[in-house]
Scaffold this motif. Structure first.
Motif, mmCIF file in Angstrom:
data_model
loop_
_atom_site.group_PDB
_atom_site.id
_atom_site.type_symbol
_atom_site.label_atom_id
_atom_site.label_comp_id
_atom_site.label_asym_id
_atom_site.label_seq_id
_atom_site.Cartn_x
_atom_site.Cartn_y
_atom_site.Cartn_z
ATOM 1 N N ALA A 21 -43.918 129.802 -82.615
ATOM 2 C CA ALA A 21 -43.971 128.740 -81.914
ATOM 3 C C ALA A 21 -43.189 127.696 -82.631
ATOM 4 C CB ALA A 21 -45.597 128.460 -81.704
ATOM 5 N N THR A 22 -42.444 126.780 -81.552
ATOM 6 C CA THR A 22 -42.052 125.460 -82.093
ATOM 7 C C THR A 22 -42.655 124.397 -81.396
ATOM 8 O OG1 THR A 22 -40.461 125.789 -80.041
ATOM 9 C CG2 THR A 22 -39.812 126.723 -82.321
ATOM 10 N N ILE A 23 -42.212 122.866 -81.999
ATOM 11 C CA ILE A 23 -42.645 122.108 -81.317
ATOM 12 C C ILE A 23 -41.505 121.058 -81.173
ATOM 13 C CG2 ILE A 23 -44.914 121.742 -82.622
ATOM 14 C CD1 ILE A 23 -43.510 120.021 -84.745
ATOM 15 N N PRO A 24 -41.464 120.313 -79.919
ATOM 16 C CA PRO A 24 -40.299 119.390 -79.709
ATOM 17 C C PRO A 24 -39.827 118.680 -80.836
ATOM 18 C CG PRO A 24 -42.177 119.003 -78.144
ATOM 19 C CD PRO A 24 -42.760 119.952 -79.365
ATOM 20 N N ALA A 25 -40.253 118.164 -81.895
ATOM 21 C CA ALA A 25 -39.890 117.349 -83.164
ATOM 22 C C ALA A 25 -38.886 118.478 -83.783
ATOM 23 C CB ALA A 25 -40.987 116.960 -84.006
ATOM 24 N N GLN A 26 -38.858 119.885 -83.497
ATOM 25 C CA GLN A 26 -37.838 120.518 -84.339
ATOM 26 C C GLN A 26 -36.152 120.409 -83.667
ATOM 27 O OE1 GLN A 26 -40.828 123.724 -84.436
ATOM 28 N NE2 GLN A 26 -39.711 124.551 -85.652
ATOM 29 N N ALA A 27 -36.446 119.945 -82.229
ATOM 30 C CA ALA A 27 -35.199 119.819 -81.860
ATOM 31 C C ALA A 27 -33.876 119.382 -82.316
ATOM 32 C CB ALA A 27 -35.396 119.616 -80.057
ATOM 33 N N PRO A 28 -33.993 118.142 -82.859
ATOM 34 C CA PRO A 28 -32.889 117.758 -83.530
ATOM 35 C C PRO A 28 -32.406 118.541 -84.665
ATOM 36 C CG PRO A 28 -34.254 115.940 -83.193
ATOM 37 C CD PRO A 28 -35.097 117.289 -83.002
ATOM 38 N N GLY A 29 -33.118 119.048 -85.433
ATOM 39 C CA GLY A 29 -32.597 119.766 -86.381
ATOM 40 C C GLY A 29 -32.118 121.108 -86.025
ATOM 41 N N ARG A 30 -32.706 121.721 -84.909
ATOM 42 C CA ARG A 30 -31.976 122.961 -84.569
ATOM 43 C C ARG A 30 -30.643 122.747 -83.887
ATOM 44 N NH1 ARG A 30 -34.378 127.850 -82.340
ATOM 45 N NH2 ARG A 30 -35.789 127.242 -83.428
ATOM 46 N N PHE A 31 -30.673 121.708 -83.231
ATOM 47 C CA PHE A 31 -29.116 121.384 -82.651
ATOM 48 C C PHE A 31 -28.133 121.293 -83.656
ATOM 49 C CE2 PHE A 31 -31.226 120.404 -78.453
ATOM 50 C CZ PHE A 31 -30.567 121.224 -77.622
ATOM 51 N N ALA A 32 -28.606 120.448 -84.712
ATOM 52 C CA ALA A 32 -27.533 120.246 -85.791
ATOM 53 C C ALA A 32 -27.262 121.743 -86.531
ATOM 54 C CB ALA A 32 -28.281 119.134 -86.716
ATOM 55 N N THR A 33 -28.480 122.504 -86.795
ATOM 56 C CA THR A 33 -28.041 123.822 -87.412
ATOM 57 C C THR A 33 -27.041 124.638 -86.378
ATOM 58 O OG1 THR A 33 -30.267 123.773 -88.604
ATOM 59 C CG2 THR A 33 -29.119 125.814 -88.099
ATOM 60 N N TRP A 34 -27.333 124.610 -85.308
ATOM 61 C CA TRP A 34 -26.434 125.327 -84.257
ATOM 62 C C TRP A 34 -25.082 124.774 -84.493
ATOM 63 C CZ3 TRP A 34 -24.609 123.103 -79.339
ATOM 64 C CH2 TRP A 34 -23.668 124.304 -78.728
ATOM 65 N N MET A 35 -24.756 123.662 -84.367
ATOM 66 C CA MET A 35 -23.576 123.125 -84.629
ATOM 67 C C MET A 35 -22.653 123.506 -85.991
ATOM 68 S SD MET A 35 -23.364 119.410 -82.519
ATOM 69 C CE MET A 35 -24.770 119.034 -83.171
ATOM 70 N N ASP A 36 -23.616 123.408 -86.943
ATOM 71 C CA ASP A 36 -23.234 123.590 -88.278
ATOM 72 C C ASP A 36 -22.733 124.953 -88.411
ATOM 73 O OD1 ASP A 36 -23.458 121.023 -88.911
ATOM 74 O OD2 ASP A 36 -25.514 121.321 -90.023
ATOM 75 N N GLU A 37 -23.433 125.896 -87.894
ATOM 76 C CA GLU A 37 -23.284 127.341 -87.924
ATOM 77 C C GLU A 37 -22.050 127.857 -87.141
ATOM 78 O OE1 GLU A 37 -26.614 129.673 -87.339
ATOM 79 O OE2 GLU A 37 -27.761 128.954 -88.874
ATOM 80 N N LEU A 38 -21.873 127.119 -85.981
ATOM 81 C CA LEU A 38 -20.684 127.322 -85.167
ATOM 82 C C LEU A 38 -19.243 127.009 -86.028
ATOM 83 C CD1 LEU A 38 -21.334 125.807 -81.604
ATOM 84 C CD2 LEU A 38 -21.131 128.236 -82.244
ATOM 85 N N LYS A 39 -19.434 125.930 -87.053
ATOM 86 C CA LYS A 39 -18.316 125.551 -87.565
ATOM 87 C C LYS A 39 -18.063 126.687 -88.578
ATOM 88 C CE LYS A 39 -18.700 120.583 -86.896
ATOM 89 N NZ LYS A 39 -18.939 119.361 -87.657
ATOM 90 N N LYS A 40 -19.233 127.210 -89.198
ATOM 91 C CA LYS A 40 -18.957 127.894 -90.105
ATOM 92 C C LYS A 40 -18.397 129.414 -89.758
ATOM 93 C CE LYS A 40 -23.066 126.785 -93.187
ATOM 94 N NZ LYS A 40 -24.158 127.203 -93.848
ATOM 95 N N LEU A 41 -18.927 129.687 -88.521
ATOM 96 C CA LEU A 41 -18.292 130.939 -87.792
ATOM 97 C C LEU A 41 -16.803 130.970 -87.388
ATOM 98 C CD1 LEU A 41 -19.145 133.625 -86.076
ATOM 99 C CD2 LEU A 41 -18.850 132.058 -84.233
ATOM 100 N N HIS A 42 -16.397 129.800 -87.144
ATOM 101 C CA HIS A 42 -14.826 129.608 -86.775
ATOM 102 C C HIS A 42 -14.060 129.453 -88.200
ATOM 103 C CE1 HIS A 42 -14.839 129.378 -82.466
ATOM 104 N NE2 HIS A 42 -15.934 128.792 -82.481
ATOM 105 N N ALA A 43 -14.859 129.221 -89.138
ATOM 106 C CA ALA A 43 -14.064 129.168 -90.568
ATOM 107 C C ALA A 43 -13.980 130.571 -91.113
ATOM 108 C CB ALA A 43 -14.727 128.150 -91.561
ATOM 109 N N GLY A 44 -14.517 131.640 -90.373
ATOM 110 C CA GLY A 44 -14.680 132.968 -91.082
ATOM 111 C C GLY A 44 -15.770 133.061 -91.898
ATOM 112 N N GLU A 45 -16.878 132.167 -92.246
ATOM 113 C CA GLU A 45 -17.778 132.195 -93.336
ATOM 114 C C GLU A 45 -18.909 132.974 -92.801
ATOM 115 O OE1 GLU A 45 -18.963 128.294 -94.558
ATOM 116 O OE2 GLU A 45 -16.967 127.667 -94.328
ATOM 117 N N MET A 46 -18.879 133.362 -91.513
ATOM 118 C CA MET A 46 -20.134 134.307 -91.026
ATOM 119 C C MET A 46 -19.822 135.846 -90.736
ATOM 120 S SD MET A 46 -22.355 131.490 -88.851
ATOM 121 C CE MET A 46 -23.687 132.451 -88.955
ATOM 122 N N ASP A 47 -18.544 136.023 -91.192
ATOM 123 C CA ASP A 47 -18.049 137.179 -90.868
ATOM 124 C C ASP A 47 -18.746 138.439 -91.253
ATOM 125 O OD1 ASP A 47 -15.989 136.110 -89.430
ATOM 126 O OD2 ASP A 47 -14.051 136.589 -90.759
#
Length: 300
Positions: free
Chosen positions: A138-164
């Motif tokens: 289960a999650t709570i709404p207060a986790q939303a900002p951190g989740r969005f930030a993690t998502w964007m950070d990981e997208l950058k890692k993906l495009h940098a080839g760091e998640m291959d």
């Protein structure tokens, strides 16, 4: 090498701007209810071969490679959204079973898909089998900002080839990886699976048939209240199968437990919980004969 008893046919179906790869065993016929089997995260449709071979009856079986897995390519995607799996399944059923109910089986991520799909489209499902599709903590709404930030950070890692994903020197290397992940997997099954779970590259190395974008954290929180509202609409009989190894304890370290999962299942109107002994999360590899018998008994 594992010897296949029931060979499949490979078909490609145009679904939502993708050429969806689908493995089909058997033929449709009068009185036959299609058996649709969907795989889990970083897996492929061919993974069900051992269960298909263990069935005692002649079924018409439809098993897709989800988008971005196996031979269903999604080259423009840099992350994957869970609702897409429900929509893809809906389109696939329109193609293979128009106006007809199906028996639906899903493992792990695929188990979560079928539980949600069954509550959204209950009229399309005759019997539903969930193989360790436990859902998420289960999650709570207060986790939303951190989740969005993690998502964007990981997208950058993906495009940098760091998640291959790691490449392997041979199919034997892939088989060793499969056996390391699942110590119950025999050498003959691992050798066979490796050649369906991965493919050879031009340089002779082997790569897993799963897009690295699947590793990106989902931007949306897992809203248990919404999931429970959907579970309440599962009007068909549901079989929830779990392995004797408790994967939830290993994954979540107490953040989400098997007891919590069982509590969620209580809202499902018709649910039976079954357990497969001497099996881990990949029960369709560990105990295909036991699982095949359990599925057939339930859908019969």
């Amino acid at each position: 090498m594992y010897q296949v008893r029931r060979p499949h046919q490979s078909q490609f179906v145009s679904i939502r701007n993708l050429d969806y790869h689908v493995q089909v065993w058997g033929e449709p016929g009068p009185g036959k209810v299609p058996l649709v089997m969907v795989h889990g995260w970083m897996d492929v449709a061919a993974s069900y071969q051992f269960v298909v071979d263990a069935f005692s009856e002649d079924h018409y079986i439809i098993a897709p490679d989800w988008r971005g897995y196996g031979r269903t390519r999604a080259p423009l995607a840099d992350n994957y959204w869970f609702p897409d799996y429900l929509a893809d399944l809906d389109f696939l059923l329109d193609h293979y079973a128009p106006g007809q109910q199906v028996n639906l089986v899903g493992h792990s991520m695929g188990g979560n898909v079928v539980m949600l799909y069954g509550g959204v489209r209950p009229e399309r499902i005759r019997r539903l089998v969930n193989l360790e599709g436990f859902g998420m903590p289960a999650t709570i709404p207060a986790q939303a900002p951190g989740r969005f930030a993690t998502w964007m950070d990981e997208l950058k890692k993906l495009h940098a080839g760091e998640m291959d994903l790691k490449a392997y020197d041979s199919a034997d290397g892939v088989a060793r990886r499969l056996m390391k992940t699942n110590p119950r997997l025999s050498q003959e099954k691992a050798d066979w699976l490796a050649r369906h779970w991965a493919a050879e590259n031009a340089d002779g190395s082997w790569s897993i048939l799963g897009e690295p974008a699947h590793k990106v954290t989902n931007a949306q929180l897992y809203r248990v209240e919404e999931v429970m509202a959907i579970y309440q609409r599962l009007t068909m009989p549901v079989l929830a199968v779990e392995a004797s190894d408790n994967s939830l304890d290993m994954w979540w370290k107490g953040q989400y437990t098997l007891a919590e999962y069982h509590e969620r299942l209580k809202v499902v109107p018709q649910v039976e919980v079954a357990r497969i002994e001497d099996a881990g999360h990949m029960m369709h590899h560990d105990q295909p004969g036991v699982l095949a018998e359990r599925i057939e008994r339930f859908i019969r």
